[in-house]
Design an enzyme around this catalytic site. Sequence first.
Site, mmCIF file in Angstrom:
data_model
loop_
_atom_site.group_PDB
_atom_site.id
_atom_site.type_symbol
_atom_site.label_atom_id
_atom_site.label_comp_id
_atom_site.label_asym_id
_atom_site.label_seq_id
_atom_site.Cartn_x
_atom_site.Cartn_y
_atom_site.Cartn_z
ATOM 1 N N ARG A 272 -4.190 0.920 -12.304
ATOM 2 C CA ARG A 272 -5.064 2.065 -12.061
ATOM 3 C C ARG A 272 -6.362 1.537 -11.461
ATOM 4 N NH1 ARG A 272 -1.130 4.663 -12.668
ATOM 5 N NH2 ARG A 272 -0.767 6.496 -14.001
ATOM 6 N N GLU B 268 -10.757 7.247 -6.219
ATOM 7 C CA GLU B 268 -9.462 7.554 -5.629
ATOM 8 C C GLU B 268 -9.287 9.074 -5.547
ATOM 9 O OE1 GLU B 268 -4.935 7.082 -7.105
ATOM 10 O OE2 GLU B 268 -6.042 5.193 -7.010
ATOM 11 N N HIS C 187 -1.797 4.698 -3.375
ATOM 12 C CA HIS C 187 -1.221 5.002 -4.688
ATOM 13 C C HIS C 187 0.188 5.572 -4.541
ATOM 14 C CE1 HIS C 187 -2.251 6.207 -9.097
ATOM 15 N NE2 HIS C 187 -1.031 5.691 -9.000
#
Length: 316
Positions: free
Chosen positions: A232, A260, A279
């Site tokens: 993450r 993000e 991602h």
Amino acid sequence: MTTDVWLPFPADEIAGLPGASDTGLNYRFWDGGPEFPADPADCVFYVVPYMKATEIAVRPLPAMASLRVVQTLTAGIDHVEPGLKFLAPGVRLCNAKGVHEASTAELALALTLASLRGIPGFVEGQRQEEWRSGFYPALADKSVLIVGYGSIGSAIEDRLAPFECARVARVARSARATERGRVHPLADLPSLLPEADVVVVSTPLTDTSRGLVNADFLAHMKDGALLVNVARGPVVDTKALLTELESGRITAALDVTDPEPLPAGHPLWHAPGVLISPHVGGSTSAFEPRAKRLLAAQLTRYVSGEPLDNVVLTTQ
């Protein structure tokens, strides 16, 4: 008795799902849209829509008074944790262990190989019609450190096996023994980082791992090492990483960033020695069939009164 099950796929698209007529379950389709499919108070089994923001994932939770199970379709649970405080005691939270290991490990290896072998430079060279020959680093004979040795970390090591790495070391929250060898505790990082040519981060986002890859962590990495993050974004201190990248001392391959999505104009986009993917570790063709198999199996266990798989916590 409430029997609603909220699913992010239409029920007739999930093979092996317990039949509504046999179980009394009412399957409701909700993929995070503005309108709820039914009264949230009647939901007993909530499958969190995939790849939706936290505010969407947790939006129905305060009204889910009858809820017994929250099932994510992600390996991490950080996007639903803010909503758990609204739930009654005894609600089981399950993650999607078994769904994302293969595709996330595949991307971790792809990012590692692409970065080491200079693939981004070759793509740019093709655009410029430049023949960029020369010697480039190989994964063979490199020392790799996997930080976060759960099911995804183990799957990454599976895929490293044919590449003739000199060494693979493993780190998790606590020490343990595996068939492959020792898993070191986080406390051993200062002695392990200077030996690693490639550091792959695959830990879940928790209070312990948030900011784990900070200035001190990065300073312990050897000159020329590659950092690969498929965990993450907030596991890595972006400011500290930028400092190291801009110095040219290390390189990085990132499937996740903080912030993000990475906004236009952010300095990480153009930092030297960085490869960024948006991602996509889990969002592949492997996701949907594996996710549907998980849901069919979990709901079969639920209606049969059997223990559920992948229970991460139970609300208190």
